[in-house]
Design a protein around this motif. Structure first.
Motif, PDB file in Angstrom:
ATOM      1  N   UNK A   7      -4.798   1.575 -17.089  1.00 29.03           N
ATOM      2  CA  UNK A   7      -6.314   2.070 -17.544  1.00 29.03           C
ATOM      3  C   UNK A   7      -7.337   1.690 -16.466  1.00 29.03           C
ATOM      4  N   UNK A   8      -7.021   0.642 -15.804  1.00 32.45           N
ATOM      5  CA  UNK A   8      -7.837  -0.167 -14.926  1.00 32.45           C
ATOM      6  C   UNK A   8      -7.836   0.818 -13.387  1.00 32.45           C
ATOM      7  N   UNK A   9      -7.045   1.673 -13.226  1.00 34.50           N
ATOM      8  CA  UNK A   9      -6.737   2.085 -11.757  1.00 34.50           C
ATOM      9  C   UNK A   9      -7.776   3.172 -11.567  1.00 34.50           C
ATOM     10  N   UNK A  20     -16.136  10.181  -9.170  1.00 37.65           N
ATOM     11  CA  UNK A  20     -15.249   9.664  -8.256  1.00 37.65           C
ATOM     12  C   UNK A  20     -13.797   9.790  -9.186  1.00 37.65           C
ATOM     13  N   UNK A  21     -13.640  10.464 -10.193  1.00 41.22           N
ATOM     14  CA  UNK A  21     -12.404  10.700 -10.911  1.00 41.22           C
ATOM     15  C   UNK A  21     -12.254  10.021 -12.025  1.00 41.22           C
ATOM     16  N   UNK A  22     -13.189   8.988 -12.267  1.00 39.08           N
ATOM     17  CA  UNK A  22     -12.970   8.110 -13.382  1.00 39.08           C
ATOM     18  C   UNK A  22     -13.440   9.065 -14.714  1.00 39.08           C
ATOM     19  N   UNK A  23     -12.796   8.794 -15.865  1.00 38.69           N
ATOM     20  CA  UNK A  23     -13.195   9.599 -17.229  1.00 38.69           C
ATOM     21  C   UNK A  23     -14.450   9.501 -17.626  1.00 38.69           C
ATOM     22  N   UNK A  24     -14.996   8.401 -17.278  1.00 36.60           N
ATOM     23  CA  UNK A  24     -16.671   8.165 -17.593  1.00 36.60           C
ATOM     24  C   UNK A  24     -17.229   7.242 -16.708  1.00 36.60           C
ATOM     25  N   UNK A  38      -8.610   1.735   1.723  1.00 34.20           N
ATOM     26  CA  UNK A  38      -9.241   0.495   1.812  1.00 34.20           C
ATOM     27  C   UNK A  38      -9.094  -0.264   0.356  1.00 34.20           C
ATOM     28  N   UNK A  39      -8.502   0.393  -0.578  1.00 34.90           N
ATOM     29  CA  UNK A  39      -8.212  -0.315  -1.818  1.00 34.90           C
ATOM     30  C   UNK A  39      -7.081   0.334  -2.427  1.00 34.90           C
ATOM     31  N   UNK A  40      -6.023  -0.402  -2.794  1.00 31.75           N
ATOM     32  CA  UNK A  40      -4.692   0.032  -3.135  1.00 31.75           C
ATOM     33  C   UNK A  40      -4.368  -0.826  -4.345  1.00 31.75           C
ATOM     34  N   UNK A  41      -4.128  -0.369  -5.481  1.00 33.67           N
ATOM     35  CA  UNK A  41      -3.682  -1.288  -6.854  1.00 33.67           C
ATOM     36  C   UNK A  41      -1.970  -0.803  -6.789  1.00 33.67           C
ATOM     37  N   UNK A  42      -1.332  -1.968  -7.184  1.00 34.31           N
ATOM     38  CA  UNK A  42      -0.147  -1.898  -7.451  1.00 34.31           C
ATOM     39  C   UNK A  42       0.339  -2.437  -8.916  1.00 34.31           C
ATOM     40  N   UNK A  43       0.989  -1.468  -9.849  1.00 33.37           N
ATOM     41  CA  UNK A  43       1.112  -1.860 -11.020  1.00 33.37           C
ATOM     42  C   UNK A  43       2.726  -2.275 -11.484  1.00 33.37           C
ATOM     43  N   UNK A  44       2.939  -3.435 -11.757  1.00 32.87           N
ATOM     44  CA  UNK A  44       4.246  -4.011 -12.235  1.00 32.87           C
ATOM     45  C   UNK A  44       4.560  -3.957 -13.606  1.00 32.87           C
ATOM     46  N   UNK A  50      -5.205  -5.113  -1.084  1.00 31.47           N
ATOM     47  CA  UNK A  50      -4.088  -4.749  -2.210  1.00 31.47           C
ATOM     48  C   UNK A  50      -4.255  -5.633  -3.142  1.00 31.47           C
ATOM     49  N   UNK A  51      -4.154  -5.122  -4.448  1.00 33.72           N
ATOM     50  CA  UNK A  51      -4.250  -5.797  -5.491  1.00 33.72           C
ATOM     51  C   UNK A  51      -3.128  -5.512  -6.606  1.00 33.72           C
ATOM     52  N   UNK A  52      -2.305  -6.517  -7.008  1.00 28.94           N
ATOM     53  CA  UNK A  52      -1.109  -6.339  -7.649  1.00 28.94           C
ATOM     54  C   UNK A  52      -1.441  -6.647  -9.044  1.00 28.94           C
ATOM     55  N   UNK A  53      -1.170  -5.758 -10.057  1.00 27.22           N
ATOM     56  CA  UNK A  53      -1.531  -5.895 -11.484  1.00 27.22           C
ATOM     57  C   UNK A  53      -0.410  -5.520 -12.548  1.00 27.22           C
ATOM     58  N   UNK A  54      -0.709  -6.165 -13.588  1.00 25.36           N
ATOM     59  CA  UNK A  54       0.474  -5.953 -14.712  1.00 25.36           C
ATOM     60  C   UNK A  54       0.398  -4.797 -15.362  1.00 25.36           C
ATOM     61  N   UNK A  55       1.584  -4.384 -16.061  1.00 27.00           N
ATOM     62  CA  UNK A  55       1.843  -3.197 -16.860  1.00 27.00           C
ATOM     63  C   UNK A  55       0.651  -2.859 -17.925  1.00 27.00           C
TER      64      UNK A  55
END
Length: 554
Positions: A338-340, A292-296, A357-363, A329-334
């Motif tokens: 690599x978590x996305x 599903x698009x992950x590198x491993x 259904x899942x959305x990640x926002x990076x600040x 929605x999950x808001x994450x730090x800079x």
């Protein structure tokens, strides 16, 4: 006339052309038409490229299409002019009385002006801040507190049922280091090499010692466990109090430890097993995230039988979905870029749609400046600038506005001297002063006995150029609020407020609102007071979406 109302007028004009056999649209008439403010104000009040979009389907030259549409639109009472430009653009001018009706519409809607049904019927789980309970909230977390709370307000304004959630990381190595740091302080020792420093560690340790005087003399394991339980509770109580004072409260505080204690991790793994997404290799259990698009692929259960870190993410996401949330929605730090990919792969592995259904926002990072120099240290924390440091320097309103004013995609440098100032260079002061000035005008009108009820309002009297600019600014607020929610960008509201405040000051500089001396109040005065009242309402609504106060006096 709002952009939405003008869109309806254009749709009706298109339908008339179809009904009269002058236009053929195989896919039917669109439900709405996008109208925008032209870049050059001399071109009109609004513009649309609908003719360019539909001409090919209609089998017409775009300019001919636009000419036919312009002729129908020009017959509408609310449209004073419809002009074709270039290859088929339509520039539209709205009649003064139709434009002036915006002010009445604002006052009729009041605090609800700008609300939409964009997310009506959708349940949204909004997780933000979620700082480890090992110290006060640092400046990166403060940015998410301001942006996250504003986003929650925007999503609610757009019709969503929003639950604000704080993920309480009370499980793992960082808590062990925190407990050992408290024990060292309780025993008068230096902090462990990998531990936490700062005055707050000594304060918490002292509080625990006051409650349990013998804690320092207990065996290491027993003392550490006591300090862990008491210290985490004290630290988290402080975090919650700090956020509350910042105007941020959560509906749910979810404890990471509960995922492991309740069997939620095992249930998530079992679900993925049922879906055929797990396999065994080298004694470990793996999730097929690379499908599903992950590198491993990712280890979920290590070869020693212990759950890997991602196991908690799996359990927590499934728990949210089982609680009935349509969007998480999950808001994450800079540092979480690599978590996305793994999180989105996890979402897809459960059969859900990443980005929906899942959305990640990076600040990105926040840097604080004073006297042009970056601030690096906090006296209490020893290492980082905290929420209390920022609020102590510039106040809650300025801090919330400043942190929400910029796109989270970009790092920001906040000049504390600027944001603490009471000048128009300070954006939050500029907007709040506009609201206070609007409120003052309305108080003065009441003192003079000038009534501006809508029963005596003649919108056609608002025909000055600056009145029109201010009315168009008010008319655009619903779209700004909806787009800010849709794009997860609260900064759009802040920038809108600054533009609207500027439009108000420009209007007030040339349009006299109140009668002077023994002058009798006229219908023009009353109409302008309606415009002032509407502007005050919109500015208050916008500030409310940012969680910033709208003072009536400054």
């Amino acid at each position: 006339m709002t952009p939405e109302q003008l869109s309806d007028v254009i749709v009706s004009a298109l339908q008339r052309l179809v009904d009269e056999g002058r236009l053929s649209l195989p896919d039917g008439v669109p439900a709405q038409v996008r109208v925008e403010r032209p870049k050059v104000k001399e071109h009109g009040d609004y513009a649309t490229n609908i003719a360019l979009q539909l001409a090919k389907k209609a089998g017409l030259n775009p300019r001919d299409f636009a000419t036919d549409l312009a002729a129908v639109l020009a017959e509408h009472d609310g449209v004073s002019a419809a002009e074709v430009a270039g290859p088929g653009f339509l520039n539209l001018r709205v009649a003064a009385d139709a434009q002036g009706q915006v002010a009445a519409h604002v006052l009729e809607a009041g605090a609800d002006y700008g609300r939409s049904g964009l997310y009506a019927g959708q349940r949204v789980n909004l997780e933000f801040v979620s700082a480890n309970p090992t110290g006060p909230i640092h400046i990166g977390g403060v940015r998410w507190a301001a942006v996250g709370d504003s986003l929650g307000r925007l999503l609610t304004f757009a019709g969503a049922d929003v639950t604000r959630e704080y993920y309480f990381n009370d499980h793992g190595a960082q808590i062990d280091r925190f407990a050992r740091s408290l024990l060292a302080s309780a025993r008068g020792q230096d902090a462990p090499e990998d531990g936490y420093g700062g005055q707050y560690i000594h304060e918490i340790a002292a509080d625990v010692v006051a409650k349990h005087p013998d804690v320092a003399s207990l065996p290491d394991a027993e003392a550490t466990e006591l300090l862990r339980a008491e210290g985490v509770e004290l630290m988290f109580a402080e975090i919650k109090a700090s956020l509350h004072d910042f105007g941020v409260d959560f509906d749910v505080y979810f404890h990471e430890n509960d995922l492991h204690a309740s069997g939620a991790v095992d249930r998530a793994i079992a679900r993925l097993d049922e879906l055929g997404k797990m396999y065994e290799k080298d004694g470990a259990r793996w999730l097929r995230t690379s499908d599903y698009g992950d590198d491993k692929d990712r280890v979920v259960v290590k070869s020693d039988g212990q759950p890997a870190y991602i196991s908690g993410d799996l359990a927590y996401y499934l728990d949210k979905r089982e609680r009935g949330f349509d969007r998480c929605l999950i808001m994450l730090g800079a540092d979480h870029h690599g978590y996305v990919s793994r999180m989105m792969a996890m979402c897809a592995a459960f059969g859900d749609e990443p980005g929906v259904n899942l959305e990640l926002l990076i600040g990105q990072m926040v840097n604080l400046l004073r006297d042009g120099q970056p601030l690096r240290m906090s006296k209490r924390n020893g290492t980082v600038i905290s929420l209390e440091d920022l609020v102590g320097a510039i106040g809650v309103d300025a801090a919330r506005y400043a942190l929400a004013r910029y796109s989270t995609d970009s790092p920001i440098d906040l000049d504390l001297d600027l944001w603490a100032s009471t000048t128009n260079d300070n954006p939050v002061y500029y907007v709040q002063y506009a609201h206070a000035r609007l409120s003052s005008i309305l108080r003065n009108a009441a003192d003079l006995g000038v009534d501006h009820g809508l029963d005596r309002f003649d919108p056609g009297l608002l025909e000055h150029e600056k009145e029109g600019e201010l009315l168009r600014a008010l008319a655009s607020f619903p779209e700004v609020a909806s787009r800010a929610a849709e794009l997860r960008e609260p900064h759009r509201v802040a920038r809108y407020l600054e533009r609207t405040a500027a439009a108000f000051h420009a209007f007030y500089a040339v349009c006299r609102v109140l009668p002077q001396g023994d002058e009798e109040a006229t219908d023009v005065h009353r109409a302008r007071l309606v415009l002032v009242d509407a502007t005050r309402q919109v500015v208050a609504n916008g500030l409310g979406l940012l969680g910033v106060s709208a003072p009536e006096r400054m």
